[in-house]
Design an enzyme around this catalytic site. Structure first.
Site, PDB file in Angstrom:
ATOM      1  CE  LYS A  96       2.676 -34.870 -64.759  1.00 43.57           C
ATOM      2  NZ  LYS A  96       1.880 -33.830 -65.458  1.00 43.57           N
ATOM      3  CG  HIS A 146      -5.741 -30.187 -62.707  1.00 44.82           C
ATOM      4  ND1 HIS A 146      -4.999 -30.979 -61.858  1.00 44.82           N
ATOM      5  CD2 HIS A 146      -4.839 -29.466 -63.435  1.00 44.82           C
ATOM      6  CE1 HIS A 146      -3.716 -30.762 -62.070  1.00 44.82           C
ATOM      7  NE2 HIS A 146      -3.589 -29.849 -63.015  1.00 44.82           N
ATOM      8  CG  HIS A 175       5.028 -27.032 -61.811  1.00 46.32           C
ATOM      9  ND1 HIS A 175       4.438 -25.813 -62.020  1.00 46.32           N
ATOM     10  CD2 HIS A 175       4.019 -27.950 -61.891  1.00 46.32           C
ATOM     11  CE1 HIS A 175       3.143 -25.971 -62.207  1.00 46.32           C
ATOM     12  NE2 HIS A 175       2.865 -27.258 -62.130  1.00 46.32           N
ATOM     13  NE  ARG A 200       0.677 -32.975 -60.539  1.00 46.22           N
ATOM     14  CZ  ARG A 200       1.825 -32.595 -59.992  1.00 46.22           C
ATOM     15  NH1 ARG A 200       2.119 -32.965 -58.731  1.00 46.22           N
ATOM     16  NH2 ARG A 200       2.705 -31.886 -60.675  1.00 46.22           N
ATOM     17  NE  ARG A 213      -1.056 -29.163 -59.880  1.00 46.86           N
ATOM     18  CZ  ARG A 213       0.068 -29.287 -59.198  1.00 46.86           C
ATOM     19  NH1 ARG A 213       0.048 -29.321 -57.875  1.00 46.86           N
ATOM     20  NH2 ARG A 213       1.233 -29.346 -59.823  1.00 46.86           N
ATOM     21  CE1 TYR A 238      -1.860 -22.700 -63.268  1.00 43.76           C
ATOM     22  CE2 TYR A 238       0.394 -23.211 -62.625  1.00 43.76           C
ATOM     23  CZ  TYR A 238      -0.890 -23.620 -62.922  1.00 43.76           C
ATOM     24  OH  TYR A 238      -1.208 -24.951 -62.889  1.00 43.76           O
TER      25      TYR A 238
END
Length: 288
Positions: free
Chosen positions: A128, A234, A260, A103, A237, A269
């Site tokens: 995150k 982004h 994640h 990120r 990524r 994805y």
């Protein structure tokens, strides 16, 4: 909420009237689930903390649907076309963001200690969700990153000669090791050229590069490359994750590299990857 109920005495609304407002923004205005959740949190705070009401029960309202947007992804060929058009030092930053799946906030806040050249790893701390993880340091970037470390050292040595206050540290760490910010391992990988006032403490010190500087340099490269997609930083990524899956990487491994919490987030994805071994063919292409 005043305009919805057409009244100003909001402190007297009952549970059904408050829930009706949450229904309305979900059904009529079609706000996202996160926006509705923000509204809910604000209402709970207002009635429980400000109005001191203990009768608030808002369980019965229409939940906004969670939106699932297919991310924009560049092909490997598009990445190869874009990266050379980004000028230094932003080019190396973009290469690292794509090569490690970072990120923007993680990229610009990297410290020297986070780079493990010998093992080819990058340690992400308090990403995150305040989670730590380890991701890839591409072999092709090990020498350029080593040179960037030495460039950072020049500014670090200059700051020490000028007796500049050390770099920002997380509060708990700063209390335990108050001088750690004056040591090179805690220095920024991408230090800003100029000193700035820390808004938290009003101390004038060297911060990391501002994300806006990197993003502007990146978008100049996007323009020069003539990209027709809407390409933000982004997207690098997103492209990292998609290309790993296309190359056969296990989705659980991709989840770990991206940091994640839920694998459902990573599975988005799967919808944009190209099955290179079994390329799907449009029925139109079968026409003679």
């Amino acid at each position: 909420m005043e305009s919805f109920h057409q009244r100003t005495d909001l402190e007297n609304l009952d549970n059904a009237q408050i829930a009706a407002f949450l229904d309305d923004i979900a059904v009529r205005l079609r706000v996202s689930s996160s926006t509705q959740r923000q509204a809910l949190n604000a209402l709970v705070f207002y009635y429980r903390e400000v109005r001191q009401r203990d009768d608030l029960q808002l369980g019965d309202y229409q939940r906004a649907r969670k939106s699932r947007h297919i991310p924009t992804v560049l092909s490997p060929e598009e990445v190869q076309r874009l990266l050379p058009e980004i000028r230094p030092p932003y080019q190396l930053m973009a290469k690292l963001q794509y090569g490690a799946g970072l990120r923007v906030a993680e990229l610009i806040s990297l410290r020297i200690k986070d780079i493990d050249l010998s093992r080819g790893q990058i340690h992400i701390h308090a990403g995150k969700g305040n989670k730590d993880r380890v991701t890839l340091l591409p072999k092709s970037l090990q020498e350029p990153i080593a040179r960037q470390i030495e460039s950072s050292r020049e500014l670090f040595d200059y700051d020490r000669r000028q007796e500049t206050p050390g770099v920002y540290l997380p509060p708990a760490l700063s209390r335990k090791y108050p001088k750690a910010g004056e040591t090179f391992p805690w220095h920024w990988l991408w230090p800003a050229n100029d000193l700035s006032t820390d808004p938290r403490s009003q101390v004038v010190r060297r911060h990391h590069m501002h994300p806006g500087s990197y993003q502007r340099g990146f978008h100049q490269g996007v323009k020069k490359a003539g990209m027709t997609k809407r390409v933000t930083t982004h997207v690098l990524r997103h492209s990292f994750a998609t290309h790993l899956l296309e190359n056969g990487t296990n989705i659980a491994e991709v989840q770990s590299l991206l940091g994640h919490k839920n694998i459902e987030t990573t599975q988005i994805y799967l919808h944009v990857r190209t099955q290179r071994s079994e390329m799907l063919t449009s029925p139109l292409d079968h026409f003679g």
